[in-house]
Scaffold this motif. Structure first.
Motif, PDB file in Angstrom:
ATOM      1  N   GLY A   1      70.722  44.605  56.434  1.00 32.12           N
ATOM      2  CA  GLY A   1      69.368  44.239  56.034  1.00 32.12           C
ATOM      3  C   GLY A   1      68.344  45.235  56.529  1.00 32.12           C
ATOM      4  N   GLU A   2      68.571  45.815  57.696  1.00 31.38           N
ATOM      5  CA  GLU A   2      67.643  46.807  58.248  1.00 31.38           C
ATOM      6  C   GLU A   2      67.620  48.078  57.397  1.00 31.38           C
ATOM      7  OE1 GLU A   2      66.806  49.144  62.487  1.00 31.38           O
ATOM      8  OE2 GLU A   2      68.397  47.641  62.337  1.00 31.38           O
TER       9      GLU A   2
ATOM     10  N   GLU B   1      64.903  51.563  53.426  1.00 29.11           N
ATOM     11  CA  GLU B   1      64.905  52.214  52.112  1.00 29.11           C
ATOM     12  C   GLU B   1      63.731  51.738  51.269  1.00 29.11           C
ATOM     13  OE1 GLU B   1      67.954  53.004  48.344  1.00 29.11           O
ATOM     14  OE2 GLU B   1      68.664  52.005  50.172  1.00 29.11           O
ATOM     15  N   TRP B   2      63.425  50.448  51.364  1.00 33.70           N
ATOM     16  CA  TRP B   2      62.289  49.914  50.628  1.00 33.70           C
ATOM     17  C   TRP B   2      60.969  50.501  51.126  1.00 33.70           C
ATOM     18  CZ3 TRP B   2      60.611  48.313  46.397  1.00 33.70           C
ATOM     19  CH2 TRP B   2      59.399  47.622  46.270  1.00 33.70           C
ATOM     20  N   LYS B   3      60.866  50.710  52.445  1.00 36.33           N
ATOM     21  CA  LYS B   3      59.666  51.343  52.998  1.00 36.33           C
ATOM     22  C   LYS B   3      59.492  52.764  52.441  1.00 36.33           C
ATOM     23  CE  LYS B   3      59.309  48.855  57.399  1.00 36.33           C
ATOM     24  NZ  LYS B   3      59.392  48.965  58.896  1.00 36.33           N
ATOM     25  N   THR B   4      60.617  53.483  52.337  1.00 38.04           N
ATOM     26  CA  THR B   4      60.564  54.846  51.792  1.00 38.04           C
ATOM     27  C   THR B   4      60.099  54.840  50.341  1.00 38.04           C
ATOM     28  OG1 THR B   4      62.411  55.485  53.235  1.00 38.04           O
ATOM     29  CG2 THR B   4      61.901  56.933  51.363  1.00 38.04           C
ATOM     30  N   ILE B   5      60.628  53.891  49.564  1.00 38.46           N
ATOM     31  CA  ILE B   5      60.235  53.771  48.156  1.00 38.46           C
ATOM     32  C   ILE B   5      58.771  53.376  48.047  1.00 38.46           C
ATOM     33  CG2 ILE B   5      60.608  52.448  46.037  1.00 38.46           C
ATOM     34  CD1 ILE B   5      63.562  52.265  46.824  1.00 38.46           C
TER      35      ILE B   5
ATOM     36  N   GLN C   1      53.099  54.860  46.838  1.00 41.82           N
ATOM     37  CA  GLN C   1      51.705  55.058  47.224  1.00 41.82           C
ATOM     38  C   GLN C   1      51.241  56.488  46.914  1.00 41.82           C
ATOM     39  OE1 GLN C   1      51.689  53.919  51.363  1.00 41.82           O
ATOM     40  NE2 GLN C   1      51.597  51.703  50.904  1.00 41.82           N
ATOM     41  N   LYS C   2      52.152  57.457  47.094  1.00 42.54           N
ATOM     42  CA  LYS C   2      51.828  58.844  46.746  1.00 42.54           C
ATOM     43  C   LYS C   2      51.594  58.984  45.234  1.00 42.54           C
ATOM     44  CE  LYS C   2      54.487  60.953  50.517  1.00 42.54           C
ATOM     45  NZ  LYS C   2      55.652  61.825  50.854  1.00 42.54           N
TER      46      LYS C   2
END
Length: 381
Positions: free
Chosen positions: A3-4, A9-13, A18-19
């Motif tokens: 889960g971590e 990976e979701w944070k990276t996406i 946002q970019k």
């Protein structure tokens, strides 16, 4: 995957998204700015064109005055030259902006709210190249399909060929209208030629199969094959001429190849001219042949016969007249024509004054007899 790891990976996406949002917001902002600047530039150019028009009218009124001094005349001439330079720059500026009107034909087909202007010169040149490639590929396809249809006489193949030709010429008229909006100088007879050519295969397509159609069919197929082969050769030749003119800076970037003979083709050989004229005469012969069939029993009640006769006659006459005028106009700029005119004027002046300077030194009576004798000899010849 734990889960971590999924969370990381979701944070990276999310960061990447946002970019993208920032880039997209910047793009939207720049687009709005560009649209606003375009509108301001068009208004400014329109206002400046109005001022220039009024100024040219003022110059004409001033030039018509009879009390102008030499100094004033020289000043006006200098201003006129500066006005011409300004007009050239103004046209270049207008070419970089979207066209305000697509024209009646494109508005009718695409709607009046669609802007078909291409913003950069590279985009326009690419569209023009794609137009040339489209003509080349479809002309080859028409040649091959016509040959197959001639060898295997099935009405289905004839119908497919006619459908292809109708679609081809209709598409050409739309593409050429887009090219005109983007600065291509397509005008005169050759643009009208494509509009009229749309109707010819359409009439053949609706022609009822029978003795009249079967007699016309091989002639029409031979004409299509011949004119397609000539157009393929002409396309290659004209493309070479245009590349040379572009390299020398003597041709416009948006100039295109056409089905007829144009003045810039005189930059090279004119060996294609006899083949073109032969095709036009072939078309004229088809028209006369159809006119002869109107009263025959085999073609009775077929409107396609007289309609095709009239249309082919108009197209052939337009082709011949336009090509002849282009050749005559260009011939008048050649050294040979200038030399012929010089000799003609020289001969006319000698004939008018009875033999030129030598006759002036003769006594009046002898000069009169000499002039009469020369005139008699010339009349005998």
């Amino acid at each position: 995957m734990s889960g971590e790891q999924v969370e990381n990976e979701w944070k990276t996406i999310t960061e990447d998204f946002q970019k993208i949002e920032k880039i997209h917001d910047e793009y939207v902002q720049k687009m709005r700015q560009m649209t606003s600047i375009q509108g301001n530039a068009q208004k400014a150019l329109k206002h400046h064109s109005y001022l220039m028009k009024n100024f040219r009218d003022s110059i004409k009124k001033t030039q018509n005055k009879s009390d102008l001094s030499q100094e004033e005349i020289e000043k006006i001439d200098k201003i006129r030259q500066e006005v011409e330079v300004s007009n050239f720059k103004l046209r270049d500026m207008e070419a970089e902006l979207p066209a305000q009107n697509n024209g009646f034909y494109l508005n009718l087909i695409l709607g009046s709210n669609l802007n078909v202007s291409l913003l950069t010169k590279s985009e326009r040149f690419k569209y023009k190249q794609e137009y040339e490639e489209f003509k080349w590929r479809i002309t080859i396809l028409i040649t091959v399909l016509t040959s197959i249809s001639y060898l295997w006489p099935f009405r289905v193949l004839d119908s497919i060929l006619c459908f292809l030709m109708v679609w081809y010429y209709c598409t050409l008229t739309i593409r050429e209208s887009v090219l005109r909006v983007n600065g291509s100088k397509i005008k005169g007879w050759w643009l009208t030629h494509h509009y009229l050519s749309c109707a010819v295969p359409g009439m053949v397509l609706t022609w009822k199969d029978g003795q009249c159609y079967q007699e016309f069919r091989p002639l029409f197929m031979c004409f299509v094959v011949y004119i397609s082969l000539v157009q393929l050769a002409q396309n290659q030749y004209q493309s070479g001429c245009l590349r040379r003119l572009h390299a020398l800076g003597q041709g416009h970037q948006m100039d295109i190849t056409v089905e007829g003979f144009t003045s810039w083709q005189f930059k090279g050989l004119t060996f294609l001219l006899p083949f073109l004229m032969s095709g036009y005469i072939f078309q004229l012969v088809l028209s006369f042949k159809l006119f002869g069939w109107i009263s025959e029993e085999k073609c009775e009640g077929l409107w396609q016969v007289w309609a095709l006769a009239v249309l082919l006659g108009i197209i052939a006459a337009g082709n011949i007249i336009t090509t002849s005028f282009v050749c005559l106009k260009k011939f008048k700029t050649t050294p040979s024509y200038t030399h012929i005119r010089t000799l003609t004027r020289k001969y006319s002046s000698r004939h008018r004054f009875g033999g030129g300077a030598g006759a002036q030194n003769q006594p009046e009576g002898e000069r009169s007899r000499s002039g009469t004798g020369n005139a008699s000899k010339e009349h005998e010849q």
